[in-house]
Motif scaffolding. Sequence first.
Motif, PDB file in Angstrom:
ATOM      1  N   TRP A  92       0.821  -1.210   0.000  1.00  0.00           N
ATOM      2  CA  TRP A  92       0.000   0.000   0.000  1.00  0.00           C
ATOM      3  C   TRP A  92       0.856   1.261   0.000  1.00  0.00           C
ATOM      4  O   TRP A  92       0.396   2.330  -0.374  1.00  0.00           O
ATOM      5  N   LEU A  93       2.113   1.138   0.438  1.00  0.00           N
ATOM      6  CA  LEU A  93       2.923   2.323   0.734  1.00  0.00           C
ATOM      7  C   LEU A  93       3.628   2.872  -0.493  1.00  0.00           C
ATOM      8  O   LEU A  93       3.839   2.161  -1.487  1.00  0.00           O
ATOM      9  N   PRO A  94       4.035   4.150  -0.422  1.00  0.00           N
ATOM     10  CA  PRO A  94       4.900   4.705  -1.479  1.00  0.00           C
ATOM     11  C   PRO A  94       6.222   3.956  -1.509  1.00  0.00           C
ATOM     12  O   PRO A  94       6.817   3.680  -0.468  1.00  0.00           O
ATOM     13  N   LYS A  95       6.685   3.612  -2.700  1.00  0.00           N
ATOM     14  CA  LYS A  95       7.886   2.789  -2.797  1.00  0.00           C
ATOM     15  C   LYS A  95       9.134   3.507  -2.319  1.00  0.00           C
ATOM     16  O   LYS A  95      10.106   2.866  -1.912  1.00  0.00           O
ATOM     17  N   ASP A  96       9.147   4.845  -2.387  1.00  0.00           N
ATOM     18  CA  ASP A  96      10.345   5.578  -1.996  1.00  0.00           C
ATOM     19  C   ASP A  96      10.251   6.167  -0.601  1.00  0.00           C
ATOM     20  O   ASP A  96      11.126   6.937  -0.193  1.00  0.00           O
ATOM     21  N   ALA A  97       9.210   5.829   0.156  1.00  0.00           N
ATOM     22  CA  ALA A  97       9.053   6.381   1.496  1.00  0.00           C
ATOM     23  C   ALA A  97      10.034   5.718   2.464  1.00  0.00           C
ATOM     24  O   ALA A  97      10.431   4.555   2.291  1.00  0.00           O
ATOM     25  N   GLU A  98      10.417   6.459   3.506  1.00  0.00           N
ATOM     26  CA  GLU A  98      11.341   5.905   4.499  1.00  0.00           C
ATOM     27  C   GLU A  98      10.754   4.675   5.175  1.00  0.00           C
ATOM     28  O   GLU A  98      11.456   3.697   5.443  1.00  0.00           O
ATOM     29  N   SER A  99       9.460   4.712   5.472  1.00  0.00           N
ATOM     30  CA  SER A  99       8.843   3.579   6.152  1.00  0.00           C
ATOM     31  C   SER A  99       8.886   2.326   5.288  1.00  0.00           C
ATOM     32  O   SER A  99       9.027   1.203   5.801  1.00  0.00           O
ATOM     33  N   THR A 100       8.781   2.479   3.968  1.00  0.00           N
ATOM     34  CA  THR A 100       8.881   1.331   3.063  1.00  0.00           C
ATOM     35  C   THR A 100      10.301   0.784   3.062  1.00  0.00           C
ATOM     36  O   THR A 100      10.506  -0.439   3.065  1.00  0.00           O
ATOM     37  N   GLN A 101      11.300   1.675   3.067  1.00  0.00           N
ATOM     38  CA  GLN A 101      12.703   1.227   3.121  1.00  0.00           C
ATOM     39  C   GLN A 101      12.982   0.472   4.410  1.00  0.00           C
ATOM     40  O   GLN A 101      13.724  -0.519   4.404  1.00  0.00           O
ATOM     41  N   VAL A 102      12.372   0.934   5.504  1.00  0.00           N
ATOM     42  CA  VAL A 102      12.569   0.245   6.785  1.00  0.00           C
ATOM     43  C   VAL A 102      12.000  -1.163   6.721  1.00  0.00           C
ATOM     44  O   VAL A 102      12.615  -2.130   7.216  1.00  0.00           O
TER      45      VAL A 102
END
Length: 812
Positions: free
Chosen positions: A46-56
């Motif tokens: 669901w998340l933006p692919k470049d968001a910090e939370s997705t990277q985490v």
Amino acid sequence: MAKVAGWITHRYVKYVVIAFWLGAVALLGPLAGKLTGAQDNEAASWLPKDAESTQVLEKAEAFVPADTAPAVVVFERKGGLTADDEAAIADHVAAWGSIDRLAGEIVGPVTSQDGEAAQVIVPIELTDWDESIVVVDDLLAAADDDPAGLAMHVTGPVGGAADSAKAFEGIDSTLLFAAAGVVVVILLLTYRSPVLWLLPVVSAGVALTVAQAAVYLLAEYADLTVNAQSAGILTVLVFGAGTDYALLLTARYREELRKHTDRHEAMAVALHRASPAIIASGATVAVGMLCLLFATMSSTAGLGPVAAAGIVVCLLVMLTLLPALLVVLGRWVFWPRVPHVGDAEPTEHGFWARAGQRIAVHPRRTWIGTAVVLAIASVGILQLNATGLTTEESFRSEQPSIVGEKVLSAHFPGGAGSPVVVIAEGAAADDVHTALAAVDGIDPTTVTEPVVKDGVAYLEGTLTSEPDSDAAYDTVDRVRDAVHAVPGAEAVVGGETATNLDVQRASARDNAVIIPIILLAVFLILVLLLRAVVAPLVLMGTVVLSFGAALGVSAFIFQNVFGFAGADSSFPLFVFVFLVALGIDYNIFLMTRVREEAQRLGHRRGSLVGLAATGGVITSAGLVLAGTFATLGTLPAVAFAEIGFAVAFGVLLDTLVVRSVLVTALNLDIGPTMWWPSRLARRPEPLTIALLAAHRQPARDEVLVNKPLIVYADAEHRTFRTSLFTYGIDVDVYPVEYAWDFGDGETLTTTSPGNPYPSFDVAHVRTRRRPPRPSSSRPRGRARTAWTRTPTASGATSPGPRRPPRHSTPST
């Protein structure tokens, strides 16, 4: 298109068309059933692919498996836990150590400082969020044996997932049956036929099955992300839009059956006339949905191809299978109101024809008043709080995990169970630990020691405020500022709170970027369809005004009637996409018919005929689409209920007010300029015959000085029974194509030698006092043609040649 229409309705090929779609359903039906299993409802999808939370989420897999989530179990007794309570809790922890989905070591029990509660964190392996329901049931299974007065709750990510899974459990079947029920009821009321309603429903069912199979194949082999949200909207969209297209085609087919003896020929003409509007409508929706690919939110971007695929399949089915079924069954399918050749067209004197006549009296006053009302309704947008919903606010009723969250917050730090997660370079782990512990809003005693693997460090810290509060969001921003400032750390911050914050900001960005793109795409489609610039600009303005009014009224209802705390951050974009893409459909249906009639009757008369001809079917289509979207309100999720209400209200507003009143009034006021720069804008405009003097016949001795008099042409107004010139009225007369029947089988026709024009329009009327003259006398003034009343068998005469008016057309 005429050749294709003739091919589809061919006497033998129609059976091939039906066999093809039956074979497609048989072949693709099993694949459609697999769509639910292909859904990806994980947070990362669901998340933006470049968001910090997705990277985490991606980097944390080395420390915590991606399919692992904590179940936070909290026990509470008012007045303090007893020894029996502690023993029961210990027994629970021991029993949970052997559950099948345990993914690590159980943490706890940890007793609160006030001694009234204890929490246990149980790591659970979840490959699908539906499994969370079983996990929660297993954790609560032994609660019945607890000491009296000891309350037990399951919250945290697993508890929340279980509530969400229950909310969406059976969503496909629930929406399918609800949408089908609404469609059946409205079609029965529209057609009043015990059989005809089955054909659109069957066609919509075929379209849905094939669309679900197509989406499944895209998800399986084209890496398309499908979740519960997009799958649910697909069901509603295909049923709603498909029934709309079926209503439009069926209405045109019934109209042509009154003109053609052969039903195959009638359907070929109906397809040829109606398909451009239907194809343009479907293209508008599909292109509008594909514009969602520009979204940064993965869930929003995934919805675009899903919805577009559904609309394309829907178009193919409704333009091939439905015509074939209608032609195979014949005229009797309309029983008890079977159309026959020569039957009067009921729309000519129906409700929308009368509404158009009223609007035509003062069109400018009408559209200005309507626009002002819509603008006032748009003010309600100021009450819209589309900054996201907390977990508690996301459901229409209190959920078990919410109760547990409240108990947890009452006895432990606000962010217990939903920590802030920091991933950084291992070399800077200690500096990141120090920076995280120093942030205001993070409990320094809860910051874990860095765990380093392969040069990457993992840390957690507990928020002092509730994880879905504004204070928690502010804390996440401070944490990011602090750890980003650590040299060489390359730190990223995630966790549940950071994820929600990233979703809100990505949705705000998508709103600002995608809405203008959709407006441009829809405008270009309208320009190509209507071959004009002014009309598309006007239509886009009306749709945007309608969107603002729908959003304003919805915000007012949400806050003051339903008691919703706010709206999801993606709410404005979703409502805009559906209202613009679907709402413009009705304008397309109307304006394509107006353009067709304007080429034959002139713009003014064409506008009224177009409204009368499409008014009933568009109203029915709007009711169907509004009803199907309203079924989203059957779900316990607030976000779905809000989208369903806003779209349903907006569609009704478009159907009953914007399209019928505002657009028609603008058509009449702007005139042929609507079609600029096409040739139709420069075409001479014949006037509509109307009686403006109180809709009545002038009395024989009445003094008529400078009063505009124009004769009504339809059978509704039968007051004009004798020659206009009997009353001493000088007129300017222009010929038009059609004779006007005054309701008693008599038609006014010209008898001038060499100039056999079948009827007339009154361009201007000058009245004065003078004695009546016999109707056989030649009138004075600019009209030099003697008029007689010639009875005809059908009330009309064959059209004669046209000649351009000698004078400029005055306003009526």
